[in-house]
Enzyme design. Structure first.
Site, mmCIF file in Angstrom:
data_model
loop_
_atom_site.group_PDB
_atom_site.id
_atom_site.type_symbol
_atom_site.label_atom_id
_atom_site.label_comp_id
_atom_site.label_asym_id
_atom_site.label_seq_id
_atom_site.Cartn_x
_atom_site.Cartn_y
_atom_site.Cartn_z
ATOM 1 N N ARG A 186 -30.903 36.411 -4.548
ATOM 2 C CA ARG A 186 -30.018 35.364 -5.074
ATOM 3 C C ARG A 186 -29.875 35.571 -6.583
ATOM 4 N NH1 ARG A 186 -31.128 29.491 -6.821
ATOM 5 N NH2 ARG A 186 -28.975 28.759 -6.988
ATOM 6 N N HIS A 190 -24.417 28.902 -12.584
ATOM 7 C CA HIS A 190 -25.791 28.555 -12.960
ATOM 8 C C HIS A 190 -25.771 28.293 -14.471
ATOM 9 C CE1 HIS A 190 -30.204 29.018 -11.556
ATOM 10 N NE2 HIS A 190 -30.253 28.552 -12.798
ATOM 11 N N GLU A 195 -27.973 23.264 -9.077
ATOM 12 C CA GLU A 195 -28.609 22.120 -9.729
ATOM 13 C C GLU A 195 -27.632 21.327 -10.603
ATOM 14 O OE1 GLU A 195 -32.194 23.476 -11.666
ATOM 15 O OE2 GLU A 195 -33.139 24.007 -9.772
ATOM 16 N N ASN A 243 -33.757 23.429 -4.068
ATOM 17 C CA ASN A 243 -34.649 23.902 -5.125
ATOM 18 C C ASN A 243 -35.754 22.869 -5.251
ATOM 19 O OD1 ASN A 243 -32.616 25.753 -5.392
ATOM 20 N ND2 ASN A 243 -32.130 25.286 -7.518
ATOM 21 N N TYR A 293 -39.684 21.934 -6.644
ATOM 22 C CA TYR A 293 -40.813 22.287 -7.504
ATOM 23 C C TYR A 293 -41.940 21.272 -7.486
ATOM 24 C CZ TYR A 293 -37.984 26.017 -9.481
ATOM 25 O OH TYR A 293 -37.243 27.156 -9.628
ATOM 26 N N GLU A 314 -34.858 27.891 -4.443
ATOM 27 C CA GLU A 314 -35.807 28.101 -5.544
ATOM 28 C C GLU A 314 -37.108 27.390 -5.215
ATOM 29 O OE1 GLU A 314 -34.636 27.127 -9.547
ATOM 30 O OE2 GLU A 314 -32.611 27.927 -9.234
HETATM 31 O O1 IFM Z 1 -35.499 28.555 -14.502
HETATM 32 C C1 IFM Z 1 -35.044 27.437 -13.804
HETATM 33 C C2 IFM Z 1 -33.788 27.748 -13.036
HETATM 34 O O2 IFM Z 1 -32.786 28.265 -13.850
HETATM 35 C C3 IFM Z 1 -33.253 26.496 -12.400
HETATM 36 N N1 IFM Z 1 -34.272 25.814 -11.633
HETATM 37 C C4 IFM Z 1 -35.561 25.627 -12.242
HETATM 38 C C5 IFM Z 1 -36.073 26.928 -12.831
HETATM 39 C C6 IFM Z 1 -37.448 26.700 -13.489
HETATM 40 O O3 IFM Z 1 -37.333 25.746 -14.488
#
Ligand code: IFM
Length: 464
Positions: free
Chosen positions: A74, A118, A163, A291, A293, A366
């Site tokens: 990606r 992006h 995002e 995505n 985290y 992500e």
């Molecule tokens: O690096 C970023 C990415 O560009 C977008 N999502 C979160 C990642 C980590 O912060």
């Protein structure tokens, strides 16, 4: 713990974070070029001018991907490389770079997964008002069809926007990301226009290649109230509304959530929404990119804990963060970004998505962990923390698939260490270490570990 045979094992990057070559082959300036040059905006004054020089080293990077056994990659396409001013005919030299990259990937047996936006908006479009202007959505759709016309015969999975929460609210509300504006009402219009751009782009691309697959990637969080008291429950509702449902509902249901619209009264969003917009945004999509985290724990009790450093992007939406929602320490271990690690949040989120928005395939577009790391004396990085993070989150993915969630692939963030936006080069997310002075690439222990996972098509039973 085997994953399905056709599970897409991948890694992700983004153009401004890795390409460098910001003034080559006719590329125009983007908002990130301007922002990074503005004193005080990026840690250490770092810029993406050179980044990890992927523009020149893409062949070496594709070889690295092949060594890891990646099935899919990606990456994002830089809009100002393709349309230096954000409009008009394509810059052939810019498009050629992506033609070469796609050819190299296909030759190596790696499926290309481009993302069209992006965050590197052409500066000329920002000068004309940026995402708060409706016209930007139309410009984006034109650009998307240009790229798709060039690559759509060989590239079958397309992600429109990445995002939109960050692009809209960090870019236009808190000012922590480019273009650095602080304008709550403008940021809501930006969010709406990003989603409108997604819908228009999908419409345009699908008309040309009905067989290709289209989707968007959104950054979603698991959210917990700090307690069962009403104020905390309401804080959780609000942040879930702004962070998750504000994007999911229009994209997948064709309506903004009613409670969020009530929260946002007075910010002018209603006036930005024109007849037909929600139907356009709600184009059928083939996949949703998730995505993931971290988890947020929030309180709405006045005077309780203030903003915790542990919440990514937490303080930032002026109207959300200030009066009603505070982010508290959830008591979990954190990554080098200070982000709480909670793989159970990923399982919770995937189950919820499948339950509430059932008609769409899911991909983790992500997931990863950033640390301040150095190459050791033995010429590698012993990133056991990252391995533990990835292992735990992949186990959550496996559990979700076992529950029947249509999770079709996983792209770790990130293939290479790179420019981490406002953090500059201080945080490293890569499977591969990059020496920024020499551009030498060295796979970390996590790279070898991930290669093993892909080779075996899964993880050993039991916890690490
Ligand atoms: O690096 C970023 C990415 O560009 C977008 N999502 C979160 C990642 C980590 O912060």
């Amino acid at each position: 713990m085997s994953f399905p045979e056709d599970f897409r094992w991948g890694a992700a990057t983004a153009a401004y974070q890795i390409e460098g070559a910001t003034a080559e082959d006719g590329r125009g300036p983007s908002v990130w070029d301007t922002f990074a040059r503005t004193p005080g905006k990026v840690l250490g004054g770092d810029t993406g001018d050179v980044a990890v020089d992927h523009y020149h080293r893409y062949r070496e990077d594709v070889a690295l991907m092949a060594d890891l056994g990646l099935r899919a990659y990606r990456f994002s396409v830089s809009w100002p490389r393709v349309q230096p001013d954000g409009a008009g005919t394509a810059n052939t030299a810019g498009l050629d770079f992506y033609r070469r990259l796609v050819d190299a990937l296909l030759e190596a047996g790696i499926e290309p997964w481009p993302t069209l936006y992006h965050w590197d908006l052409p500066q000329a479009l920002e000068d004309a008002g940026g995402w708060p202007e409706r016209e930007t959505a139309h410009r984006f759709a034109d650009y998307a069809t240009i790229v798709h016309d060039a690559l759509g015969d060989r590239v079958h999975h397309w992600t429109t926007i990445n995002e939109p929460w960050c692009a809209a609210f960090l870019g236009y509300a808190s000012g922590e990301h480019a273009p650095g504006r602080i304008d709550a009402a403008g940021s809501l219009r930006a969010a709406h226009h990003l989603m409108l751009g997604h819908g228009l782009a999908v419409e345009g691309m699908r008309a040309r290649h009905p067989g290709n697959h289209f989707g968007a990637a959104v950054n979603l969080y698991a959210i917990s109230p700090a307690s069962g008291v009403d104020a905390d429950l309401d804080a959780a509702r609000r942040i879930d509304g702004m962070q998750n449902r504000f994007f999911l509902d229009p994209l997948l249901r064709g309506a903004y959530p009613a409670d969020v619209l009530t929260d946002l009264e007075g910010f002018g969003l209603d006036e930005a929404i024109k007849d037909g917009d929600l139907a356009t945004i709600n184009q059928p999509v083939d996949h949703l990119g998730v995505n993931y985290y971290s988890r947020f724990t929030v309180t709405g009790v006045p005077g309780e804990a203030t903003q915790a450093a542990t919440s990514p992007f937490a303080s930032h939406s002026p109207w959300v963060g200030s009066d009603f929602v505070r982010f508290v320490d959830g008591g979990r271990p954190v990554t080098g970004m200070g982000w709480e690690i909670d793989e159970s949040g990923l399982l919770e989120l995937l189950s919820r998505l499948h339950g509430e928005y059932p008609a769409v395939d899911l991909y983790i577009t992500e997931n990863g962990a950033g640390y301040d790391e150095e190459l050791g004396g033995d010429d590698t990085v012993h990133d056991q923390d990252r391995i533990a993070y990835l292992d735990a989150h992949l186990r959550a993915c496996h559990a979700a698939i076992s529950e029947g969630v249509p999770l079709r692939g996983y792209f770790t963030w990130s293939l290479l260490d790179n420019f981490e936006w406002a953090w500059g080069y201080s945080k490293r997310f890569g499977l591969v270490h990059v020496d920024y002075a020499t551009q030498r690439r060295v796979p970390k222990e996590s790279a070898r570990w991930y290669a093993g996972v892909i080779r075996h098509g899964g993880l050993p039973e039991g916890h690490r």
